[in-house]
Design a protein around this motif. Structure first.
Motif, short mmCIF file in Angstrom:
data_model
loop_
_atom_site.label_atom_id
_atom_site.label_comp_id
_atom_site.label_asym_id
_atom_site.label_seq_id
_atom_site.Cartn_x
_atom_site.Cartn_y
_atom_site.Cartn_z
N ALA A 41 0.81 -1.22 0.00
CA ALA A 41 0.00 0.00 0.00
C ALA A 41 0.85 1.27 0.00
CB ALA A 41 -0.93 0.00 1.21
N CYS A 42 2.04 1.20 0.59
CA CYS A 42 2.88 2.40 0.65
C CYS A 42 3.32 2.88 -0.73
CB CYS A 42 4.11 2.14 1.53
SG CYS A 42 5.21 0.83 0.96
N PHE A 43 3.32 1.99 -1.72
CA PHE A 43 3.72 2.37 -3.08
C PHE A 43 2.59 3.03 -3.87
CE2 PHE A 43 7.29 -1.06 -3.51
CZ PHE A 43 8.10 -0.29 -2.69
N THR A 44 1.37 2.93 -3.36
CA THR A 44 0.23 3.50 -4.09
C THR A 44 -0.47 4.59 -3.28
OG1 THR A 44 -1.24 1.76 -3.23
CG2 THR A 44 -0.18 1.34 -5.35
N ALA A 45 0.14 5.04 -2.20
CA ALA A 45 -0.50 6.01 -1.30
C ALA A 45 -0.38 7.45 -1.80
CB ALA A 45 0.11 5.89 0.10
N PHE A 46 0.40 7.68 -2.84
CA PHE A 46 0.60 9.03 -3.35
C PHE A 46 0.84 8.95 -4.86
CE2 PHE A 46 4.53 7.23 -1.81
CZ PHE A 46 5.39 7.37 -2.89
N LYS A 47 0.85 10.08 -5.51
CA LYS A 47 1.06 10.14 -6.95
C LYS A 47 2.56 10.10 -7.28
CE LYS A 47 0.07 12.94 -11.06
NZ LYS A 47 -0.54 14.20 -11.56
N ASN A 90 11.27 17.80 -0.21
CA ASN A 90 9.82 17.61 -0.19
C ASN A 90 9.45 16.15 -0.44
OD1 ASN A 90 9.35 20.32 0.31
ND2 ASN A 90 9.06 20.84 -1.86
N ASN A 91 10.12 15.53 -1.39
CA ASN A 91 9.81 14.14 -1.71
C ASN A 91 10.28 13.17 -0.62
OD1 ASN A 91 8.50 14.72 -4.10
ND2 ASN A 91 10.35 14.52 -5.35
N LEU A 92 11.42 13.46 -0.02
CA LEU A 92 11.88 12.62 1.09
C LEU A 92 10.88 12.66 2.24
CD1 LEU A 92 15.73 13.36 1.26
CD2 LEU A 92 14.60 11.31 0.39
N LYS A 93 10.29 13.82 2.46
CA LYS A 93 9.27 13.96 3.50
C LYS A 93 8.04 13.10 3.17
CE LYS A 93 6.56 17.42 6.02
NZ LYS A 93 6.25 18.89 6.14
N THR A 94 7.64 13.13 1.90
CA THR A 94 6.50 12.32 1.45
C THR A 94 6.81 10.83 1.58
OG1 THR A 94 5.77 14.01 -0.12
CG2 THR A 94 5.02 11.76 -0.52
N PHE A 95 8.00 10.44 1.15
CA PHE A 95 8.40 9.03 1.25
C PHE A 95 8.41 8.56 2.70
CE2 PHE A 95 11.15 9.80 -2.76
CZ PHE A 95 10.04 9.61 -3.58
N GLU A 96 8.94 9.41 3.58
CA GLU A 96 9.04 9.03 4.99
C GLU A 96 7.65 8.95 5.63
OE1 GLU A 96 12.29 9.95 8.48
OE2 GLU A 96 11.67 11.60 7.19
N ASN A 98 4.93 8.12 4.26
CA ASN A 98 4.20 6.96 3.75
C ASN A 98 4.92 5.63 4.00
OD1 ASN A 98 1.66 7.91 2.13
ND2 ASN A 98 3.27 9.38 1.63
N GLY A 99 6.00 5.68 4.78
CA GLY A 99 6.65 4.45 5.22
C GLY A 99 7.59 3.81 4.23
N LEU A 100 8.08 4.56 3.22
CA LEU A 100 9.00 3.99 2.25
C LEU A 100 10.43 3.95 2.78
CD1 LEU A 100 6.53 4.73 0.39
CD2 LEU A 100 8.20 4.97 -1.45
#
Length: 354
Positions: A41-47, A90-96, A98-100
Motif C-alpha cells: 500500500a505504501c507504493f500507491t499512497a501518493f502520486k 519535499n519528496n523525502l518527507k513524502t516518502f518518509e 508513507n513508510g518507504l
C-alpha cells in the motif's frame, strides 16, 4: 556512483511508479495489478511524479545491498536526479510519511537513508524457511540505463520506459524469447487518457534510444510470435485492439549481457590471483564459490571487485606465508566471502556521494 553496477529493482515497484492500469476487465475475469504484483500500500499512497520516480531510482542507485545510503550530500543526490534540493527534501518527507524509508539529517546538507523492508519491498525477496524466494520478480538495471531513465524529461515517456524494461525482463530474460511484446491495451491502460493514442505511444517509444522498437504488421510474423511466446497467446486473446509493439533492449544497456562479460573478467582475475599465490598457499582450503563472487561483482560493480582482488593479491605477494598471521586479513582465512563483502562495502563507502 561506482560504475558497472547492476541495480536490482522489484518489478512491483517499477509497475507502481509507471501507474497501475485502468484496463482491468478481461474476457470472463478481472485483473488488478496491485494484487497481481503484490504491491504494498505504501507504493500507491501518493502520486508518482517525475521527480519522485527520479529520486527513488537515484536512492536505489546509491544504496548498498541492505538498502542503506549513509552520510550523503543532498545537493549531489539532487543533481544526480536532475532536480532541485528543495524538490528532494519535499519528496523525502513524502516518502518518509508513507513508510518507504527513514531519513536521518546529520548536518545541514548531509543525510542518511534506510529503505524500509528493503529486501521485500525493493528487491521482492522473501525468506521462506531456509530459502529466499521472489514472488513477482525483479529487474536488473545497469547503471548506465538507470542514468538514461532519470534523464528522460517527459514523465509519461519515463513511465512507458519503466513498463517496457519490466516486460523485457519477463519476456527476454525469464522466458528466453528474442524480444518483448507490448500490446496497445496494456500501454494505454497505465498511461493518462490524453496521451493514449497509438501515434503518441509510437512517438514516445521512438524517443527511447536504448530500445529497438518495431510495429508488428505482418500476419505471418504475428503467428510465429504467438507460437514461440507461450504467455503472448493468452495476452492477445484478452486484447481488444490488434496492435503489437516488438521491443529489444540495446546490447550496450542490457544488464544481462553486460553481466556475462563482467563475470568472465571476474573469473579471470580470481583465477590469476589463485595462480600467483598458489605456490605458498592452498586456496582449496577456503570455501569460495563462483556464484558468491558473481553476486558481489554484480552488486558492487566489476571494477570495484577487481580492485579489491588486486589489493588482496598484492598483500599475498608482499607477505607470502606471513599473511595468515595478519590481524587485518584474519577474517579472509576464516570466512573469505565475509571478508570480500566487507572490503567491497568499504570501497563503496569511499566512492559514496559525500
Amino acid at each position: 556512483m561506482e560504475t558497472n553496477r547492476h541495480i536490482l529493482i522489484a518489478n512491483k515497484l517499477l509497475v507502481a511508479m509507471s501507474g497501475l492500469t485502468r484496463w482491468t476487465k478481461r474476457p470472463d475475469h478481472y485483473r488488478y495489478e496491485q494484487y497481481h504484483y503484490n504491491i504494498p500500500a505504501c507504493f500507491t499512497a501518493f502520486k508518482w511524479t517525475k521527480s519522485r520516480i527520479r529520486h527513488i531510482l537515484s536512492i536505489l542507485a546509491y544504496a548498498d545491498d541492505q538498502g542503506k545510503m549513509e552520510f550523503a550530500e543532498d545537493n549531489t543526490l539532487a543533481d544526480f536526479a536532475c532536480t532541485s534540493v528543495r524538490s528532494l527534501h519535499n519528496n523525502l518527507k513524502t516518502f518518509e510519511q508513507n513508510g518507504l524509508m527513514t531519513v536521518v539529517r546529520h548536518f545541514p546538507g548531509v543525510i542518511s537513508i534506510q529503505l524500509t523492508n528493503y529486501l521485500e519491498n525493493y528487491r521482492d525477496l522473501f525468506v521462506d524457511g531456509a530459502v529466499v524466494v521472489s514472488k513477482t520478480g525483479y529487474t536488473s538495471v545497469w547503471h548506465g540505463l538507470l542514468s538514461e531513465l532519470i534523464a528522460l524529461d517527459n514523465v509519461n515517456t519515463l513511465r512507458l520506459a519503466l513498463r517496457t524494461i519490466v516486460q523485457v525482463e519477463k519476456d527476454v530474460h525469464v522466458q528466453s524469447n528474442e524480444q518483448a511484446i507490448l500490446t496497445y491495451d496494456e500501454i494505454k491502460g497505465f498511461l493518462p487518457k490524453y496521451c493514449g493514442h497509438k501515434l503518441a505511444i509510437q512517438k514516445m517509444m521512438s524517443g527511447l534510444k536504448f530500445l529497438q522498437v518495431s510495429l508488428v504488421e505482418d500476419s505471418k510474423h504475428f503467428l510465429n510470435m504467438v507460437k514461440q511466446n507461450i504467455s503472448l497467446k493468452k495476452r492477445v486473446q484478452d486484447a481488444t485492439r490488434p496492435l503489437l509493439l516488438e521491443v529489444q533492449l540495446s546490447a550496450a544497456q542490457d544488464s544481462k549481457q553486460i553481466k556475462e562479460k563482467d563475470r568472465t573478467e571476474v573469473q579471470l582475475v580470481w583465477f590469476e590471483m589463485r595462480k600467483r599465490v598458489g605456490e605458498f598457499f592452498d586456496f582449496d582450503t577456503l570455501k569460495v564459490n563462483r556464484d558468491s563472487l558473481f553476486s558481489m561483482s554484480d552488486t558492487f560493480g566489476a571494477e570495484t571487485f577487481k580492485r579489491v582482488v588486486e589489493e588482496l593479491k598484492q598483500a599475498f605477494l608482499h607477505h607470502r606465508e606471513d599473511l595468515v598471521h595478519s590481524s587485518t586479513h584474519k577474517l579472509f582465512f576464516e570466512e573469505p566471502i565475509f571478508y570480500l563483502h566487507q572490503r567491497l562495502k568499504e570501497n563503496q563507502a569511499k566512492s559514496a556521494i559525500a
